[in-house]
Design an enzyme around this catalytic site. Structure first.
Site, PDB file in Angstrom:
ATOM      1  N   VAL A  56      24.561 116.356  15.453  1.00  0.00           N
ATOM      2  CA  VAL A  56      25.108 115.210  14.744  1.00  0.00           C
ATOM      3  C   VAL A  56      24.098 114.695  13.732  1.00  0.00           C
ATOM      4  CG1 VAL A  56      25.739 112.775  15.067  1.00  0.00           C
ATOM      5  CG2 VAL A  56      26.540 114.478  16.704  1.00  0.00           C
ATOM      6  N   CYS A  57      24.574 114.352  12.519  1.00  0.00           N
ATOM      7  CA  CYS A  57      23.716 113.660  11.556  1.00  0.00           C
ATOM      8  C   CYS A  57      24.537 112.591  10.845  1.00  0.00           C
ATOM      9  CB  CYS A  57      23.095 114.629  10.571  1.00  0.00           C
ATOM     10  SG  CYS A  57      24.273 115.335   9.410  1.00  0.00           S
ATOM     11  N   ALA A  58      24.015 112.040   9.746  1.00  0.00           N
ATOM     12  CA  ALA A  58      24.706 110.930   9.094  1.00  0.00           C
ATOM     13  C   ALA A  58      26.044 111.371   8.508  1.00  0.00           C
ATOM     14  CB  ALA A  58      23.825 110.327   8.009  1.00  0.00           C
TER      15      ALA A  58
END
Lengths: 75, 377
Positions: B73-75
Site C-alpha cells: 500500500v502507498c499513497a
C-alpha cells in the site's frame, strides 16, 4: 547555493523523483550538493524523509509556483 | 510476476470479516503512516518506506507471512507497484497492491444494512472505512433520504439507482469540518431538498431547508418520520434526529466509545456547556432503547461482525466514559484539554461546505486526507 549538479524531475510522479535522486546521488562524491526540482506533491514529504533515512543532509528547500526545490549534501 | 491489484472494496471485506486475515505492507514515509493507516482486527501491518527498499527488498522478505494475502500500500499506488514487483520477482509468490492506494481507501464507502423500519422501510449505514465516517440512507416506498453525505456521491447514486429509488432529502446534522459534504452536489443533481441546521448555516452562500426541532421530514408514503432534536455542542447548530422511534442519529455529538469535540469552529470554551446539556439532559430524556447511529467511529472494535456501528443509548449511558463524567469541571477539562490534533485542512473544509470556496476535485481529495479526529476519548 553552490550546487554541484541540478536534477530536474518535474512532471514525474511518485516513486520516480526519489528513485532518480538516489541514482544521481550515487554518482556524486562526499560533500557534493545536489539540487532537485520536483513538482510531485508526494515528494514534498518523501524527499526529506529519504534524506533522513539515507543520511544525506537536506540543506534547504523552497516552494515557488508549484515547483519544489531541495538541496541535499552527499554524506 | 504475480502482482495483482486488490480493490478497496475487497480489502474492506478483510477488515470487516473477523475470520479473515490480511498483511499490509505500507510503503509510505513513516510520518504519513503514523498519521493514518489501515486498521482492523485481522490486519497485520508493517511500515517500510519505498525509498528504503530501492536497493532491494531482501531485508523484508522473511517478515512477509505465507498464510494470508500480502497487500502493498502507498499513497496513490505507483510506489506500491514498484515495491510489489520487486517482491514478486524475488519470491515468485502471489501478492497484491491496493488499487488507487490510500486515496482510494479514504474514498471507499461500504453500504451495510442496519435494519428494517416500521411499514417496510430500511435503514442503511454507509461506512467510509478508511476515514471512519458514517452516513445513512433511509429507504421507504421508493424514496430515499441521505444523512451526512460524504464528498463522494457516486456510491449513493449507484445505490439509489440499483434499488430504483428517488432521493428526496439530503440532510447534514451540522456543518462538517472533517469532510466535504456531498449534500449540495446531490441536491443539484437530483432536485432533493438539502437540509442544514440554521445556526450552522448563517454564512452559507446557497439556499437550504432549515433543519429544526419540530419540523419533521417524511420519507416515502409510509411516513418514516425524522424528528430533529436540537443538540448543540460539537457545533452551535448540531442537530440529532430520531428516526421511526427506533434510531438516534447522533451526528458528532455522541459516538459509541467517545463523545464529540467542541472546538473545530474555534469555540471550545463556549460550547462545552452546550455539549454537556445535549448529552446529559437532552439525550438522557430520550428512550434507552434507541439505537445510536453516530457520524464517526474511531476503532474497529466499535463495529460488529456485520460491519455495523451502533449500540443502544441505554448501553452507552452505562459504558461510554464520556457520558459518565459527573463533575462538570472534569467534563470541561476532558473535552477542552488534551484534544487530538485538528483534522487536515479543517478550516478550508468548513469554507467549502459553506460554499465560500470551490476547490477542484483533486484539491478536495487532498483536503480530506488523513483521519477524521472529531472525537475526544
Amino acid at each position: 547555493m553552490d550546487s554541484t549538479k541540478v536534477l530536474d524531475v518535474k512532471g514525474l510522479a511518485c516513486p520516480m523523483p526519489v528513485v532518480k535522486v538516489k541514482k544521481e546521488m550515487d554518482t556524486l562524491n562526499e560533500g557534493d550538493i545536489l539540487e532537485v526540482h520536483v513538482t510531485d506533491k508526494g515528494a514534498k514529504a518523501d524527499l526529506p524523509a529519504w534524506g533522513k533515512s539515507s543520511g544525506h543532509e537536506l540543506l534547504q528547500n523552497t516552494e515557488e509556483d508549484g515547483v519544489l526545490k531541495f538541496w541535499f549534501k552527499k554524506s | 510476476m504475480s502482482l495483482k491489484p486488490m480493490s478497496a472494496k475487497e480489502l474492506t471485506s478483510y477488515v470487516i470479516d473477523r475470520d479473515k486475515e490480511v498483511f499490509v505492507l505500507d510503503v509510505r514515509a513513516k510520518e504519513a503512516f503514523d498519521d493514518w493507516k489501515i486498521e482492523g482486527e485481522g490486519v497485520s501491518i508493517l511500515n517500510r518506506p519505498y525509498f528504503d527498499l530501492m536497493d532491494g527488498v531482501e531485508e523484508i522478505l522473511e517478515e512477509l507471512p505465507q498464510d494470508m494475502p500480502v497487500v502493498v500500500v502507498c499513497a496513490k499506488e505507483k510506489s506500491s507497484i514498484f515495491v510489489g514487483e520487486m517482491i514478486a520477482e524475488a519470491t515468485g509468490q502471489e501478492l497484491f497492491y491496493l488499487s488507487g492506494g490510500m486515496r482510494a481507501w479514504s474514498e471507499h464507502l461500504e453500504p451495510v444494512k442496519i435494519g428494517d423500519l416500521e411499514d417496510g422501510g430500511e435503514l442503511y449505514q454507509f461506512v467510509r472505512i478508511g476515514k471512519g465516517c458514517l452516513s445513512y440512507m433511509i429507504v421507504s416506498d421508493g424514496e430515499a433520504a441521505l444523512i451526512d453525505s460524504s464528498r463522494m456521491t457516486e456510491p449513493y447514486e449507484n445505490f439509489v439507482k440499483e434499488k430504483g429509488l428517488k432521493l428526496t432529502h439530503v440532510i447534514d446534522t451540522h456543518l462538517h469540518a472533517d469532510h466535504i459534504s456531498g449534500g449540495r452536489k446531490l441536491r443539484d443533481m437530483t432536485g432533493a431538498s438539502y437540509w442544514l441546521p440554521p445556526k450552522d448555516a448563517e454564512k452559507v452562500t446557497f439556499h437550504y431547508e432549515a433543519l429544526e426541532d419540530g419540523r419533521d421530514i417524511t420519507v416515502g408514503q409510509t411516513k418514516v418520520a425524522i424528528h430533529p432534536v436540537y443538540s448543540p455542542g460539537h457545533t452551535i447548530g448540531s442537530t440529532s434526529m430520531v428516526i421511526d422511534d427506533q434510531y438516534l442519529i447522533s451526528g458528532d455529538i455522541l459516538f459509541i466509545d467517545s463523545i464529540g469535540r467542541p472546538d473545530l469552529a474555534g469555540k471550545a470554551e463556549d460550547w462545552v456547556a452546550d455539549l454537556r446539556d445535549s448529552l446529559y439532559r437532552v439525550y438522557a430524556e430520550l428512550s434507552d432503547d434507541l439505537y445510536v447511529l453516530p457520524a464517526h467511529y474511531a476503532k474497529h472494535s466499535e463495529m460488529d461482525q456485520y460491519g455495523r456501528v451502533t449500540e443502544k443509548l441505554g448501553v452507552l449511558f452505562e459504558k461510554n466514559s464520556g457520558l459518565n463524567i459527573q463533575d462538570e469541571e472534569n467534563f470541561r477539562k476532558t473535552v477542552s484539554e488534551n484534544l487530538p490534533p485538528q483534522p487536515n485542512a479543517y478550516q478550508e473544509i468548513r469554507q467549502t461546505n459553506m460554499g465560500k470556496i470551490a476547490p477542484s476535485e483533486e484539491e478536495q481529495a487532498d483536503m480530506e486526507t488523513g483521519p477524521n479526529r472529531c472525537a475526544v476519548s
